[in-house]
Design a protein around this motif. Structure first.
Motif, PDB file in Angstrom:
ATOM      1  N   HIS A 127      23.635 -40.953 -42.542  1.00  0.00           N
ATOM      2  CA  HIS A 127      24.582 -41.594 -43.462  1.00  0.00           C
ATOM      3  C   HIS A 127      25.348 -42.731 -42.903  1.00  0.00           C
ATOM      4  CE1 HIS A 127      26.596 -40.761 -47.483  1.00  0.00           C
ATOM      5  NE2 HIS A 127      27.821 -41.133 -46.815  1.00  0.00           N
ATOM      6  N   ASN A 128      25.748 -42.809 -41.927  1.00  0.00           N
ATOM      7  CA  ASN A 128      26.493 -43.916 -41.349  1.00  0.00           C
ATOM      8  C   ASN A 128      25.720 -45.091 -41.175  1.00  0.00           C
ATOM      9  OD1 ASN A 128      29.070 -42.923 -41.370  1.00  0.00           O
ATOM     10  ND2 ASN A 128      29.030 -41.899 -39.420  1.00  0.00           N
ATOM     11  N   LEU A 129      24.220 -44.849 -40.701  1.00  0.00           N
ATOM     12  CA  LEU A 129      23.398 -45.877 -40.269  1.00  0.00           C
ATOM     13  C   LEU A 129      22.942 -46.418 -41.642  1.00  0.00           C
ATOM     14  CD1 LEU A 129      21.036 -44.050 -37.809  1.00  0.00           C
ATOM     15  CD2 LEU A 129      22.413 -45.960 -37.440  1.00  0.00           C
ATOM     16  N   ILE A 130      22.811 -45.553 -42.546  1.00  0.00           N
ATOM     17  CA  ILE A 130      22.452 -46.325 -44.286  1.00  0.00           C
ATOM     18  C   ILE A 130      23.407 -47.112 -44.582  1.00  0.00           C
ATOM     19  CG2 ILE A 130      21.987 -45.729 -46.619  1.00  0.00           C
ATOM     20  CD1 ILE A 130      20.436 -43.196 -45.527  1.00  0.00           C
ATOM     21  N   ARG A 131      24.811 -46.710 -44.485  1.00  0.00           N
ATOM     22  CA  ARG A 131      25.842 -47.479 -44.692  1.00  0.00           C
ATOM     23  C   ARG A 131      25.686 -48.955 -44.058  1.00  0.00           C
ATOM     24  NH1 ARG A 131      30.505 -44.944 -44.085  1.00  0.00           N
ATOM     25  NH2 ARG A 131      31.769 -46.116 -45.642  1.00  0.00           N
ATOM     26  N   ALA A 132      25.848 -48.797 -42.856  1.00  0.00           N
ATOM     27  CA  ALA A 132      25.989 -49.890 -41.750  1.00  0.00           C
ATOM     28  C   ALA A 132      24.835 -50.822 -42.234  1.00  0.00           C
ATOM     29  CB  ALA A 132      25.772 -49.355 -40.464  1.00  0.00           C
ATOM     30  N   HIS A 133      23.640 -50.536 -42.539  1.00  0.00           N
ATOM     31  CA  HIS A 133      22.690 -51.234 -42.858  1.00  0.00           C
ATOM     32  C   HIS A 133      22.936 -51.840 -44.253  1.00  0.00           C
ATOM     33  CE1 HIS A 133      18.974 -52.665 -44.754  1.00  0.00           C
ATOM     34  NE2 HIS A 133      19.049 -52.021 -45.888  1.00  0.00           N
ATOM     35  N   ALA A 134      23.255 -51.182 -45.311  1.00  0.00           N
ATOM     36  CA  ALA A 134      23.533 -51.776 -46.501  1.00  0.00           C
ATOM     37  C   ALA A 134      24.878 -52.947 -46.441  1.00  0.00           C
ATOM     38  CB  ALA A 134      24.204 -50.790 -47.513  1.00  0.00           C
ATOM     39  N   LYS A 135      25.776 -52.664 -45.555  1.00  0.00           N
ATOM     40  CA  LYS A 135      26.660 -53.800 -45.400  1.00  0.00           C
ATOM     41  C   LYS A 135      26.458 -54.963 -44.632  1.00  0.00           C
ATOM     42  CE  LYS A 135      31.825 -53.351 -45.100  1.00  0.00           C
ATOM     43  NZ  LYS A 135      33.117 -52.507 -44.475  1.00  0.00           N
TER      44      LYS A 135
ATOM     45  N   ASP B  23      17.279 -45.111 -56.007  1.00  0.00           N
ATOM     46  CA  ASP B  23      18.702 -45.094 -56.799  1.00  0.00           C
ATOM     47  C   ASP B  23      19.742 -45.117 -56.147  1.00  0.00           C
ATOM     48  OD1 ASP B  23      18.522 -42.606 -55.919  1.00  0.00           O
ATOM     49  OD2 ASP B  23      18.468 -41.527 -57.757  1.00  0.00           O
ATOM     50  N   GLY B  24      19.905 -45.429 -54.846  1.00  0.00           N
ATOM     51  CA  GLY B  24      21.231 -45.441 -54.137  1.00  0.00           C
ATOM     52  C   GLY B  24      21.635 -43.802 -53.627  1.00  0.00           C
ATOM     53  N   ASP B  25      20.628 -43.047 -53.750  1.00  0.00           N
ATOM     54  CA  ASP B  25      21.000 -41.435 -53.254  1.00  0.00           C
ATOM     55  C   ASP B  25      19.830 -41.001 -52.491  1.00  0.00           C
ATOM     56  OD1 ASP B  25      22.521 -39.364 -53.045  1.00  0.00           O
ATOM     57  OD2 ASP B  25      22.684 -38.924 -55.104  1.00  0.00           O
ATOM     58  N   TYR B  26      20.062 -39.641 -52.120  1.00  0.00           N
ATOM     59  CA  TYR B  26      19.266 -39.033 -51.041  1.00  0.00           C
ATOM     60  C   TYR B  26      18.375 -38.357 -52.235  1.00  0.00           C
ATOM     61  CZ  TYR B  26      22.283 -39.652 -47.304  1.00  0.00           C
ATOM     62  OH  TYR B  26      22.974 -40.360 -46.268  1.00  0.00           O
ATOM     63  N   PRO B  27      16.872 -37.942 -51.781  1.00  0.00           N
ATOM     64  CA  PRO B  27      16.120 -37.379 -52.587  1.00  0.00           C
ATOM     65  C   PRO B  27      16.598 -35.841 -53.042  1.00  0.00           C
ATOM     66  CG  PRO B  27      14.845 -38.177 -50.678  1.00  0.00           C
ATOM     67  CD  PRO B  27      16.379 -38.455 -50.604  1.00  0.00           C
TER      68      PRO B  27
ATOM     69  N   PRO C   1      29.912 -42.679 -56.420  1.00  0.00           N
ATOM     70  CA  PRO C   1      29.247 -43.731 -57.605  1.00  0.00           C
ATOM     71  C   PRO C   1      29.290 -45.405 -57.086  1.00  0.00           C
ATOM     72  CG  PRO C   1      30.611 -42.288 -58.583  1.00  0.00           C
ATOM     73  CD  PRO C   1      31.054 -41.940 -57.167  1.00  0.00           C
ATOM     74  N   GLU C   2      30.307 -45.661 -56.271  1.00  0.00           N
ATOM     75  CA  GLU C   2      30.489 -47.150 -56.128  1.00  0.00           C
ATOM     76  C   GLU C   2      29.510 -47.440 -54.973  1.00  0.00           C
ATOM     77  OE1 GLU C   2      33.801 -50.114 -55.583  1.00  0.00           O
ATOM     78  OE2 GLU C   2      34.056 -48.673 -54.222  1.00  0.00           O
ATOM     79  N   GLU C   3      29.281 -46.424 -54.174  1.00  0.00           N
ATOM     80  CA  GLU C   3      28.660 -46.541 -53.081  1.00  0.00           C
ATOM     81  C   GLU C   3      27.032 -46.681 -53.262  1.00  0.00           C
ATOM     82  OE1 GLU C   3      30.767 -44.998 -48.883  1.00  0.00           O
ATOM     83  OE2 GLU C   3      30.011 -43.628 -50.320  1.00  0.00           O
ATOM     84  N   LYS C   4      26.771 -45.983 -54.233  1.00  0.00           N
ATOM     85  CA  LYS C   4      25.367 -45.751 -54.646  1.00  0.00           C
ATOM     86  C   LYS C   4      24.855 -47.186 -55.368  1.00  0.00           C
ATOM     87  CE  LYS C   4      25.367 -40.856 -56.086  1.00  0.00           C
ATOM     88  NZ  LYS C   4      25.287 -40.092 -57.244  1.00  0.00           N
TER      89      LYS C   4
END
Length: 600
Positions: free
Chosen positions: A249-257, A316-320, A336-339
């Motif tokens: 979860h943190n890796l995905i958010r770090a990449h997106a940022k 879609d910004g969320d997990y399968p 919802p904002e993070e998605k």
């Protein structure tokens, strides 16, 4: 540094900009499972099982390395300690037989030799990673960088551009500064999301005017599962499923940022592209299952690895749904904002297809499924699932055993097979693959396998201080593929269609036949009748007072020979070649003793 959009209008503008930049956003997605529902027919005819054709003009041929595996110089010029430095120097290094990457391929000092190796291959790109603890020994990218490290990477990039080789730069290939592991517990702490964004912003600012392809991180699945779940990789944390889910979860958010930072602050002037390298296996179904059940099970297997990271970023910004259902309350959630903030945060799809994911995929197969090295099908799945993105095979290749040394025909066969699968995906399936990076450029430290396996195109004798790069046969073969831009057909060859002469002898050959002279089954020697598992222990127990007549020995005469002859007759061949057993017929080697039973 990027702050999340807080005003609804700003959020909408950010989303629309992302969609606009996503040049294939209009395509449908989510159809990946249909790849298992199709008939197994192929547009490749029988005489085209190997496709003789060339790649599109401008195809980005390349090779790659990672900093920790090849740079060495682990404490040189002010470099800080990474989690892999700490891991290999600690007690757990016993699993590597106390091997470290202190020197490894010495690419920090031998970087010019690496560039020469790239020139030998005639490739157009080089994928390498920056060492975070080399640039910032304390990890903090808001402070002063290590000037020696900045100079080193600048010299490397400049030399590559001088040689007309495109640098493809990875920000994070697993070598987290140890200080972050000590202070925060590494990627289990969401504080690292902000730290990574600051580190990425520094790299974009410092090197971005000369780099057009950025990869935020390499195969985060292995970081989450083997680094923090099983402890096989650094930092060696055995946190189980919950820890792996949190880290992912943190890796995905770090990449997106990091992507959002580039998109907002650097893309307008630098005009580069940013993605993340995701790894996967491929799975084939059990043939006895219905197509619907097959597709569902296979889809879940790929979603558990590739979809785990790809669906939030490319979907879609969320997990399968399959993962959220399986892991329920353990699964972290995006607001919802993070998605909206996470989805579409990649400018192309970067894929890793190598041995690590294939091995881990074995634990994800059920009900007769099997793992196969089918790169073409995986590329087709990505096209169907995520709307036909442009794809870079950022890590393609296998490995050879260290004992093989410089000559490895198996590695050549696998390289040829994988690259031809990519060609088929382009030509027959319409997949938009624009580059292939053969992994790796040089032999290096192979993580938990140490130096026990070799994946380099160039051989390195790790016992020699000069670490000379010597091209293997795989390097010579890859150079030919790059030069030919694939596998051009040999127009001088002529297809011959004709019949063999009528008297041509078709035959079958065997080595020495094994003929049994004595009864070999209990039916010839044991008259008892048995009951099985009478007491629940799985044993056979004779039934008292019940006996049958045994079969006479002559029933064994020529038993195997007659069966053999029936098999031979079914081939339609006219000749049968086999060997006599000299030592069986003449035990003493001469006619002084003849085994007449063998002759019979």
């Amino acid at each position: 540094m990027l702050n999340l959009p807080s005003h609804p209008t700003r959020l909408l503008v950010s989303l629309l900009l992302s969609v606009f930049l996503w040049n294939w956003a209009a395509c449908s997605s989510g159809d990946g499972r249909s790849i298992w529902e199709r008939p197994k027919s192929s547009p490749v005819t029988k005489d085209q099982l190997f496709l003789q054709d060339t790649f599109p003009p401008g195809f980005l041929w390349g090779s790659g390395t990672s900093a920790f595996q090849t740079e060495g110089a682990w404490n040189q010029d002010g470099k800080g300690i990474s989690i892999w430095d700490h891991f290999t120097h600690s007690s757990v290094s016993d699993r590597f037989q106390r091997e470290t990457a202190d020197v490894a391929s010495d690419s920090y000092n031998c970087w010019e030799e690496d560039v020469e190796a790239l020139g030998y291959l005639a490739v157009r790109s080089y994928s390498f990673s920056l060492s975070w603890p080399r640039l910032f020994p304390d990890g903090n990218a808001t402070g002063e960088p290590n000037a020696a490290a900045v100079d080193h990477y600048s010299r490397l990039i400049e030399k590559l551009l001088e040689k007309k080789i495109e640098p493809i730069v990875t920000l994070y290939h697993w070598d987290l500064p140890q200080v972050f592991q000590d202070q925060y517990g590494g990627w289990t702490n969401d504080t690292l999301v902000e730290h990574f964004e600051q580190y990425a912003a520094f790299c974009f600012h410092t090197f971005g005017s000369r780099v057009k392809y950025w990869l935020t991180m390499h195969n985060p699945y292995l970081v989450a599962v083997q680094g923090y779940g099983t402890g096989m990789h650094a930092p060696g944390e055995i946190g189980g499923l919950y820890s792996s889910l949190t880290v992912a979860h943190n890796l995905i958010r770090a990449h997106a940022k990091a992507w959002q930072t580039y998109n907002t602050h650097f893309r307008p002037t630098q005009k580069g592209k940013v993605s993340i390298v995701l790894g996967s296996h491929w799975v084939e179904p059990h043939r006895g299952q219905s197509k619907a059940a097959t597709a569902a099970l296979c889809q879940q297997s790929i979603e558990a690895v590739l979809g785990w990271f790809a669906e939030p970023i490319f979907g879609d910004g969320d997990y399968p749904v399959s993962l959220k259902t399986k892991h329920a309350a353990l699964m972290p959630t995006f607001t919802p904002e993070e998605k909206l903030w996470v989805q579409r945060t990649a400018d192309f799809f970067a894929l890793s297809f190598g041995p690590d994911n294939i091995r881990l995929g074995q634990s994800l197969v059920h009900n007769g499924q099997r793992i196969t090295p089918d790169l073409r099908s995986l590329l087709g799945w990505i096209k169907l699932e995520y709307g036909n993105p442009r794809i870079l095979v950022a890590e393609g290749g296998w490995f050879s055993d260290a004992s093989v040394g410089r000559e490895d025909t198996v590695a050549i066969y696998l390289m040829k097979s994988f690259i031809n699968q990519v060609l088929k995906a382009i030509k027959f399936d319409g997949v938009q693959v624009f580059g292939y990076s053969a992994w790796s450029l040089v032999d290096g430290f192979e993580w938990n396998y140490g130096y026990g396996i070799r994946r380099g195109l160039f051989y390195i004798d790790f016992n020699q201080p000069n670490r000379t790069r010597i091209p293997k046969t795989t390097a010579q073969y890859y150079k030919q593929i790059v030069t030919d831009n694939g596998f051009p057909s040999n127009e001088t060859s002529i297809e011959v269609k004709a019949h063999f002469p009528c008297k041509f002898h078709w035959g079958v050959a065997d080595s020495t036949l094994q003929v049994r002279f004595h009864p070999f089954s209990p039916q010839f020697s044991d008259s008892h009748v048995y009951s099985w598992n009478l007491t629940g222990d799985g044993s056979l127990r004779p039934i008292p007072g019940v006996k049958l007549n045994t079969r006479p020995a002559q029933c064994t005469d020529y038993l195997a020979i007659r069966s053999h002859l029936r098999l031979f007759a079914s081939t339609g061949a006219s000749h049968y070649r086999f060997a006599l057993n000299w030592s069986l017929i003449l035990p003493q080697g001469s006619r002084s003793s003849v085994n007449t039973e063998a002759l019979r």
